[in-house]
Design a protein around this motif. Structure first.
Motif, PDB file in Angstrom:
ATOM      1  N   ARG A 148      -0.259   4.560   1.124  1.00  0.00           N
ATOM      2  CA  ARG A 148      -0.593   3.271   0.559  1.00  0.00           C
ATOM      3  C   ARG A 148      -1.439   2.458   1.543  1.00  0.00           C
ATOM      4  N   ALA A 149      -1.137   2.654   2.845  1.00  0.00           N
ATOM      5  CA  ALA A 149      -1.870   1.889   3.851  1.00  0.00           C
ATOM      6  C   ALA A 149      -3.268   2.445   4.100  1.00  0.00           C
ATOM      7  N   ILE A 150      -3.447   3.764   3.976  1.00  0.00           N
ATOM      8  CA  ILE A 150      -4.757   4.329   4.332  1.00  0.00           C
ATOM      9  C   ILE A 150      -5.742   4.296   3.172  1.00  0.00           C
TER      10      ILE A 150
ATOM     11  N   THR B  84      -0.573  -2.377   6.738  1.00  0.00           N
ATOM     12  CA  THR B  84       0.641  -2.232   7.531  1.00  0.00           C
ATOM     13  C   THR B  84       1.582  -1.198   6.919  1.00  0.00           C
ATOM     14  N   VAL B  85       2.212  -0.431   7.797  1.00  0.00           N
ATOM     15  CA  VAL B  85       3.329   0.411   7.367  1.00  0.00           C
ATOM     16  C   VAL B  85       4.583  -0.256   7.906  1.00  0.00           C
ATOM     17  N   PHE B  86       5.415  -0.772   6.967  1.00  0.00           N
ATOM     18  CA  PHE B  86       6.558  -1.570   7.381  1.00  0.00           C
ATOM     19  C   PHE B  86       7.721  -0.689   7.820  1.00  0.00           C
ATOM     20  N   GLN B  87       8.569  -1.293   8.628  1.00  0.00           N
ATOM     21  CA  GLN B  87       9.706  -0.540   9.150  1.00  0.00           C
ATOM     22  C   GLN B  87      10.603  -0.034   8.026  1.00  0.00           C
ATOM     23  N   ASP B  88      10.813  -0.909   7.008  1.00  0.00           N
ATOM     24  CA  ASP B  88      11.636  -0.455   5.877  1.00  0.00           C
ATOM     25  C   ASP B  88      10.756   0.090   4.755  1.00  0.00           C
ATOM     26  N   TYR B  89       9.530   0.390   5.070  1.00  0.00           N
ATOM     27  CA  TYR B  89       8.513   0.962   4.166  1.00  0.00           C
ATOM     28  C   TYR B  89       8.020  -0.021   3.107  1.00  0.00           C
TER      29      TYR B  89
END
Lengths: 289, 359, 343
Positions: B148-150, B81-86
């Motif tokens: 970080r997500a990929i 996941t890429v979070f809204q607040d990173y």
């Protein structure tokens, strides 16, 4: 008096705010700085007859360093208080963690339970501990009943008792800074760690623990400072062997009337405290602050 | 969909008496860029959180590769996941943040370093490995979160309004960048946004969510020209909605009487109109052309001509009903027609450009 | 030096230690004393009898009285009460006014042994009377009859190995040395030579190994007695402490050991700040306080002995060492710290 309202308003705006800040900062500064300055001044004085004379001497400090008695007491006190801080911080952490992960009603109940000791009078707490610790107190009776002969009187009027009482009285001071630090860690970081595959344990060791280190540092210094400055607990439960720096300092005031030496000892104590705080700040990971 | 990676079936989520999601069915295909679009409070983020495992559905099934994901913990799901607040870890360097997923998996540290460097170069952040998140700009943090997500090569990347905090120009840059990246690494993206333009630009498929239900799932082009309902028809850009009545209905055609005259439009399968039913015709302003009045079956009167640069907007009013107004966009440079305010004009469009809707 | 003193006084006032006596009217008699020595009913009776105004300030320790009197050169207190030993430094510093015995007729009515003031050490200097003995209490050797095989008669029972871990003593450097010195046979237990001090130190280190704990306040002792086995104790607060223990249900007896015991004698003194009519009023208070009824009431209420009423706390056979100022408080305090720091 005839004052132009515009002008007076401007003056208030121009000077009122700085004045307000001056007041806000000056009062505590004065209340801290003035006694501290007087202590510094007294510590380089000496007693002549029944008066304190300002003689700008360092002999009080020299005496602390040279007399093995004081060095030994200082060292014993430091190790006692380090022990207390380590134990309270290590015990406080899991409790703080438990509070932090609890949901609303349980959390408030836990917070209340662990802050009750803070609301109690210090002396009452010690008296209560003393009746638990005494020779015919609950703890000693328990140790006698379980019958391990070496254990009886383990906590009766000695340094162990001081340790135990300080640790239990100071526990809340360790719990709450850690709890606040844990609270400040955004949930999304924990989600992010889990999202990247981290187990709870991995998340704890790599994310939660390092990010709560500032709280741990505060807890550690808090408990250390409070323990090292305490002279009542060693007096009340320390018996003949629980003689600490706080008691030495205390003994210099009152009838001994050696304020200069007491002040010098206090300055040593304060230095120990400041060095400890500086060290804890220094070892706390920079980015986690 | 040949093969769907993730399937959501009849997902319902309630918080007490509030129903946040009400029967969501959604398929995400392999290497597909799916954008979930909806206003705030529509429940779009809840969909993402359920796939990620951060929230559990009250009822319904989530499947991955044919296996149920219900009850599978966050850290066991093959998504990132890429979070809204990173949600970058503030106490770790960029390299350690990016390498976190691999460290969890016990990959040797030399390999982590290499792969983190690789991921960072993919997101164009070479040379930032030793910085801390606090030393980065918003866009840079965004790309660290992406790297970080990929890095764990997930089958699906969940992006929760990742561009919301960026300014307009950076946002457009990141849109292109994300789209290119998705093609390059061949991974499915589920992208949450409330920005229609963003959805149109990036998506292979758009899912519009409103008040906990899906309004339409379609390609951006279909969404734009062939909306399923009035809400979708007005969701993206300007549209003309001409109200009328069905006069004649066949399998393939429907004849509609409108204030501008009678016209014939193709009937999609979803239309179930009968004669005398009220109908709406959706025509994009740029697809309308103005012709000479006498030859055309649809007519109106020119009300205003607004010059906006390369495009001019012309308002045409019905003779019979002054409330019915048609917007027409045409190139300002187009020649051959002199428009007089108040003058009659003929209206025309390609038949595939008009789309009938239930009002 | 003067500046230093002012600074200290200023800080004490800042810290709220200073009381509001500075604002008192000149007609007010200001008495600085201990709780129990000037109860409200007596003060009211005195005020009514002499149409005077009395303001009583109770203190917690001797340092407080010293700071008050020394800091104001006597202007902030008219009558102070503390033990004869303590009062010596006030005479040294010229802070006390001599007492005119003609104005204190009740002095002739006190107990036989207090009538001849010249016989009580420290009361007179250069032929003048500087204080009026008032309240006294001996240090006692207390014991639990259930825990001792026979009633102890000597301070040495504190050192008896039988009672190891069941001994209490007061945490005070002055009197532990004095008692050790009495046991050691010192000529003057208040004026010890360095040799004598060192011998006492050795003895007190031995005593420390006997102890369960030191105590500081009388209230502490009650609790200590309840939750521990205490065989023998040095009772620094004398008969009143024994009484409090008994009230709390403890089984306790007390004796004056055969070697003798230090006994403090609190005396009233008038400061040089009390002049003219104020001095006369101070004399009236002292005379009033020595009245039989007041002496008796004070003794009954506090369990202390008073010079005007025989409580039987001390019999003529008992050996008494009236508390004197000691040779060097700082030296004793340093040695006491050394003892306590000895493992």
């Amino acid at each position: 008096m005839n004052v132009n309202p515009d002008k007076s308003e401007r003056i208030v705006r121009q000077f009122g705010r700085p004045l307000f800040y001056c007041f806000v900062f000056a009062v505590p500064l004065l209340l801290i700085a003035a006694p501290f300055a007087s202590f510094l001044a007294i510590s380089v004085g000496e007693v002549k007859g029944s008066d304190i004379v300002m003689s700008l001497t360092l002999k009080n400090f020299v005496r602390i360093v040279e007399d093995p008695l004081y060095f030994q007491v200082v060292w014993k006190t430091i190790s006692l208080c380090l022990g207390v801080s380590i134990v309270t911080t290590c015990l406080g952490y899991p409790i703080a963690y438990l509070i932090a992960i609890s949901t609303h009603s349980i959390r408030y109940a836990l917070i209340c339970i662990f802050s009750i000791p803070l609301l109690m009078n210090y002396v009452i707490k010690i008296y209560a501990m003393r009746s638990i610790l005494g020779g015919s107190g609950v703890l000693n009776k328990f140790l006698e009943i379980i019958g391990i002969s070496g254990l009886s009187n383990l906590f009766v009027f000695n340094l162990n008792a001081v340790f135990l009482v300080l640790a239990s009285i100071l526990l809340p001071f360790a719990i709450f800074p850690i709890f606040i630090a844990l609270e400040r860690i955004p949930n999304s970081l924990l989600h992010a760690a889990a999202d990247l595959g981290a187990s709870r344990f991995f998340t704890f060791t790599r994310i939660i623990l390092p990010l709560s280190m500032p709280g741990v540092a505060v807890a550690f210094s808090f408990t250390f400072v409070l323990a090292i400055g305490d002279f009542i607990t060693p007096q009340m439960v320390g018996g003949p062997t629980g003689f600490t720096l706080g008691r030495v300092i205390y003994s210099q005031f009152g009838l001994a009337f050696n304020w200069p030496f007491g002040a010098a000892l206090s300055i040593v104590l304060m230095t120990i405290v400041m060095v400890t705080i500086a060290l804890t700040v220094f070892v706390t990971p920079r980015r986690a602050r | 969909m040949a093969s769907s990676l993730v399937k959501l079936r009849k997902i319902v989520k309630t918080y007490g008496a509030i129903k946040v999601l009400d029967g969501i069915d959604l398929d995400i295909g392999n290497d597909e860029f799916v954008v979930v679009l909806g206003p705030s409070g529509s429940g779009k983020t809840t969909i993402l959180r359920m796939i990620g495992g951060f929230t559990q559905p009250s009822s319904g099934e989530i499947e991955f590769d044919g296996m149920s994901l219900n009850g599978v913990p966050i850290n066991k799901r093959p998504f990132n996941t890429v979070f809204q607040d990173y949600a970058l870890f503030p106490h770790m360097t960029v390299a350690d943040n990016v390498g976190f997923g691999l460290r969890v998996r016990g990959v040797a540290s030399a390999q982590i370093t290499a792969e983190a460097a690789n991921a960072l170069s993919l997101v164009e952040l070479k040379g930032f490995a030793d910085r801390y998140p606090a030393q980065l700009s918003g866009g840079q943090r965004q790309r660290v979160a992406l790297a970080r997500a990929i890095i764990c090569k997930p089958r699906l990347i969940l992006l929760d309004e990742p561009l919301a905090a960026l300014d307009a120009s950076l946002r457009r840059q990141m849109q292109t960048f994300l789209k290119d990246l998705q093609r390059e690494i061949k991974t499915s993206f589920l992208f949450i946004t409330h920005d229609q333009e963003e959805a149109i630009t990036m998506a292979d498929r758009i899912v519009i969510v409103d008040r906990g239900v899906i309004c339409q799932t379609a390609t951006p082009r279909q969404m734009y020209y062939q909306p399923d309902n009035l809400l979708v028809a007005t969701f993206f850009g300007d549209n003309n909605l001409i109200r009328g009545t069905a006069a004649e209905v066949s399998e393939k055609w429907v004849v509609v009487e409108t204030p501008f005259g009678t016209c014939r439009v193709q009937a999609p399968e979803t239309l179930w109109a009968t004669v005398k039913d009220p109908l709406c015709i959706a025509v994009r302003p740029e697809n309308v052309t103005l012709v000479a009045a006498d030859a055309a079956p649809l007519k109106g009167r020119v009300v205003s001509v607004e010059f906006t640069g390369p495009i001019s907007v012309i308002k045409v009013e019905s003779h019979s009903d002054p409330a019915a107004v048609l917007n027409v966009k045409c190139l300002s440079a187009a020649k051959g027609m002199e428009l007089a305010i108040g003058g009659d004009v003929g209206i025309s469009w390609q038949s595939e450009d008009a789309w009938p809707l239930h009002p | 030096m003067g500046r230093m003193r002012k600074l200290l006084t200023g800080l004490a006032v800042l810290a709220g230690l200073g009381t509001s006596t500075g604002l008192a009217q000149s007609e007010t008699l200001r008495i600085v004393t201990w709780q129990g020595y000037a109860d409200d009913d007596w003060v009211e009776e005195f005020e009514a009898a002499y149409n005077a105004d009395v303001q009583v300030t109770f203190v917690g320790d001797d340092a407080e009285i010293w700071a008050k009197v020394r800091g104001s050169n006597g202007a902030d207190a008219d009558i102070i009460t503390t033990n004869t030993g303590q009062l010596q430094r006030y005479i040294d510093a010229n802070l006390l006014a001599p007492i005119d015995l003609n104005m204190v007729p009740n002095q002739k009515e006190v107990l036989e042994q207090f009538r001849d003031l010249a016989k009580i050490p420290g009361v007179m200097r250069n032929g003048k009377v500087f204080m009026m003995p008032y309240v006294y209490a001996p240090y006692l050797l207390a014991y639990n009859p259930d825990l001792v095989s026979e009633a102890p008669t000597s301070w040495s029972s504190l050192w008896d190995p039988k009672y190891k871990g069941k001994v209490l003593t007061h945490d005070s450097y002055e009197y532990n040395f004095t008692i050790a010195a009495i046991l050691d046979g010192a000529k003057d237990p208040f004026q010890l030579s360095e040799d004598e001090l060192q011998r006492c130190k050795t003895k007190l280190i031995d005593l420390q190994h006997q102890l369960l704990s030191y105590y500081q306040y009388p209230e502490e002792v009650v609790q200590l007695w309840q939750s521990n086995e205490i065989a023998v104790m040095m009772a620094a607060y004398g008969p009143s402490q024994i009484n409090a223990l008994r009230k709390a249900g403890a089984k306790v007896e007390a004796v004056i050991p055969k070697e003798g015991t230090p006994t403090w004698l609190d005396s009233m003194a008038v400061t040089v700040g009390a002049k003219g009519a104020k001095y006369d009023l101070a004399m009236k208070w002292i005379n009033f306080a020595l009245k039989k009824e007041i002496s008796k009431a004070l003794a009954r209420r506090t369990n202390f002995g008073t010079t005007g009423f025989d409580t039987g706390a001390i019999t003529p056979n008992d050996k008494i060492f009236w508390v004197q100022s000691i040779e060097d408080p700082t030296r004793r305090s340093d040695l006491w710290n050394e003892i306590k720091a000895t493992p």
